[in-house]
Scaffold this motif. Structure first.
Motif, PDB file in Angstrom:
ATOM      1  N   GLN A 325       0.829  -1.207   0.000  1.00 40.71           N
ATOM      2  CA  GLN A 325       0.000   0.000   0.000  1.00 40.71           C
ATOM      3  C   GLN A 325       0.859   1.251   0.000  1.00 40.71           C
ATOM      4  N   GLN A 326       1.878   1.260   0.848  1.00 40.66           N
ATOM      5  CA  GLN A 326       2.723   2.445   0.972  1.00 40.66           C
ATOM      6  C   GLN A 326       3.603   2.658  -0.255  1.00 40.66           C
ATOM      7  N   THR A 328       3.014   1.660  -3.368  1.00 42.32           N
ATOM      8  CA  THR A 328       2.191   2.092  -4.513  1.00 42.32           C
ATOM      9  C   THR A 328       1.608   3.485  -4.287  1.00 42.32           C
ATOM     10  N   LYS A 329       1.286   3.829  -3.050  1.00 44.50           N
ATOM     11  CA  LYS A 329       0.726   5.148  -2.738  1.00 44.50           C
ATOM     12  C   LYS A 329       1.741   6.256  -2.985  1.00 44.50           C
ATOM     13  N   HIS A 330       2.964   6.033  -2.548  1.00 46.14           N
ATOM     14  CA  HIS A 330       3.966   7.102  -2.590  1.00 46.14           C
ATOM     15  C   HIS A 330       4.896   7.040  -3.797  1.00 46.14           C
ATOM     16  N   SER A 332       4.053   5.232  -6.972  1.00 46.12           N
ATOM     17  CA  SER A 332       3.369   4.523  -8.060  1.00 46.12           C
ATOM     18  C   SER A 332       3.924   4.846  -9.438  1.00 46.12           C
ATOM     19  N   ASN A 333       4.402   6.058  -9.643  1.00 39.31           N
ATOM     20  CA  ASN A 333       4.915   6.453 -10.957  1.00 39.31           C
ATOM     21  C   ASN A 333       6.376   6.076 -11.164  1.00 39.31           C
ATOM     22  N   ASN A 334       7.009   5.595 -10.103  1.00 38.77           N
ATOM     23  CA  ASN A 334       8.448   5.351 -10.176  1.00 38.77           C
ATOM     24  C   ASN A 334       8.871   3.917  -9.882  1.00 38.77           C
ATOM     25  N   GLU A 336       8.322  -0.418 -10.108  1.00 40.05           N
ATOM     26  CA  GLU A 336       7.757  -1.584 -10.770  1.00 40.05           C
ATOM     27  C   GLU A 336       7.907  -2.769  -9.824  1.00 40.05           C
ATOM     28  N   ASP A 340       3.472  -9.136  -5.970  1.00 35.24           N
ATOM     29  CA  ASP A 340       2.442  -8.454  -5.188  1.00 35.24           C
ATOM     30  C   ASP A 340       1.518  -9.420  -4.453  1.00 35.24           C
TER      31      ASP A 340
END
Length: 425
Positions: A325-326, A328-330, A332-334, A336, A340
């Protein structure tokens, strides 16, 4: 569970954190940390015993031998085996070399051994060597996109020439648990139906399981799984380095030649060059064993049992959910993420457009311990389609604060130009 740890504050059991209060340890898949009770057990051996169990002429040696053999009993119950099937050895690497060496004499040209791309070098290479010595064939079967072995993929590669199937029930990268019992039963049913080679003394396909990663994360039951050989290293399960265990069905162990010959494992030696070996497990334990390591391993298994496998699994699931969660939340754009599945204790990821080792080295400067590369699974890139990744491995002594510090450090690396190299230049 230990009363003082009802809030999952297991860090207090580990001197590592007292001596390294600023470090975040996220590399348990490489080696677990050691609780005080394990350190105390090793210290007790050297301070109170320091004897060789081969000596049985005085009471201290007898008592020391009793502790040594009690550890064998503890482990046999822990994995649900017979006591005389538990062999102490230096490591899982040694164990797989011993198993492959012992099986070599029974293999014929063009016999097939099946493996996956996710296996550790310790499992791969002992069988690779047989390509040269016995001209056997190594074949690989695919896993699904989560790294799980399926019966459908096994069907594609099993043939009447298959002699051995070897895999980790939890590998050290994606760390997803395979259904070992289901897979083994399918392999055995196939072997019973199609194996026609009367020269194969085992009369069915052998299943060898690498339990190095799984031993500390999930329940092991070698009898229920219906497998033939199993091995793990002590340092992955709170124990000391330099001690491992391998298990095999007693009927198989007593027809395997030991890799190491020496004192304590022979029945007699004659001047004409003849000698005879004792029965398992003694036939595989030539020379003086790592006695202190066995003392420590016994304490480690007891500590693990005091926590409970279910408590460990629940803690890992909860912590991995939070970590995913953390991240992907913080980020997500950087970022891969390649693993999961919440049932896995590992998170495999890359920061986009940054080499994995650069990220891992940067995290090291931030007092965060992770692993980069392929984790001794050199064929992993064939599954992930990338040359290297970063591995975060979680365990009972990790907490949400560790994850928060990891995320903060990754954000810092990205915000300072994104190349993660500013700390070095």
């Amino acid at each position: 569970m230990n009363k003082k740890n009802t809030n999952n504050n297991f860090k207090t059991d580990f001197p590592f954190f007292k001596n390294n209060p600023d470090l975040v340890y996220l590399d348990t898949a490489a080696s677990s940390l050691k609780p005080q009770v394990v350190i105390d057990a090793i210290k007790e051996y050297y301070e109170q015993y320091c004897i060789n169990p081969h000596s049985q002429d005085y009471q201290l040696a007898i008592k020391g031998n009793d502790i040594f053999e009690d550890t064998r009993k503890i482990i046999s119950k822990f994995i649900n085996s017979n006591e005389n099937e538990i062999v102490f050895c230096p490591s899982a690497t040694f164990a797989f070399n011993q198993i492959a060496y012992g099986l070599e004499k029974y293999l014929q040209e063009n016999d097939e051994i099946l493996l996956t791309n996710l296996e550790h070098s310790s499992l791969l290479l002992p069988f690779y060597r047989l390509i040269k010595t016995k001209k056997i064939k190594i074949k690989f079967f695919e896993t699904n996109n989560q790294g799980v072995i399926t019966i459908e993929n096994l069907k594609k590669v099993l043939t009447p020439k298959t002699r051995i199937v070897a895999f980790a029930n939890i590998n050290n990268s994606l760390a997803i648990e395979n259904n070992t019992e289901k897979l083994t039963n399918f392999i055995k049913d196939y072997g019973q139906k199609y194996l026609k080679n009367n020269d194969w003394v085992f009369k069915n396909i052998l299943v060898i399981i690498d339990g190095t990663q799984s031993i500390a994360h999930t329940k092991t039951d070698v009898k229920k799984w219906n497998i033939d050989f199993f091995a793990f290293s002590g340092h992955k399960v709170f124990g000391p380095t330099g001690i491992g265990v391998f298990w095999g069905k007693n009927e198989w162990l007593n027809i395997l030649e030991p890799l190491i010959l020496g004192g304590g494992m022979n029945d007699c030696i004659e001047t004409n060059g003849r000698f005879s070996l004792l029965a398992s497990p003694t036939r595989f334990e030539g020379g003086t064993q790592n006695i202190a390591g066995v003392f420590g391993l016994g304490a480690a298994i007891k500590y693990l049992l005091s926590i409970g496998m279910e408590n460990i699994k629940n803690h890992q699931i909860s912590l991995k959910k939070y970590a995913l969660q953390q991240l992907t939340k913080h980020l997500s754009n950087n970022i891969e993420i390649y693993s999961d599945n919440i049932n896995s204790s590992n998170i495999i990821f890359n920061i986009k457009n940054v080499f994995a080792q650069d990220v891992a080295n940067f995290l090291g400067t931030q007092n965060i311990c992770v692993r980069s590369g392929t984790y001794c699974a050199k064929l992993l890139s064939n599954t992930l389609n990338t040359s290297a990744t970063i591995r975060v491995s979680l365990y009972i002594y990790n907490c949400k604060k560790d994850i928060d510090l990891l995320v903060t450090a990754l954000k810092k690396g990205i915000n300072e130009g994104g190349d993660f190299l500013n700390e070095f230049f």
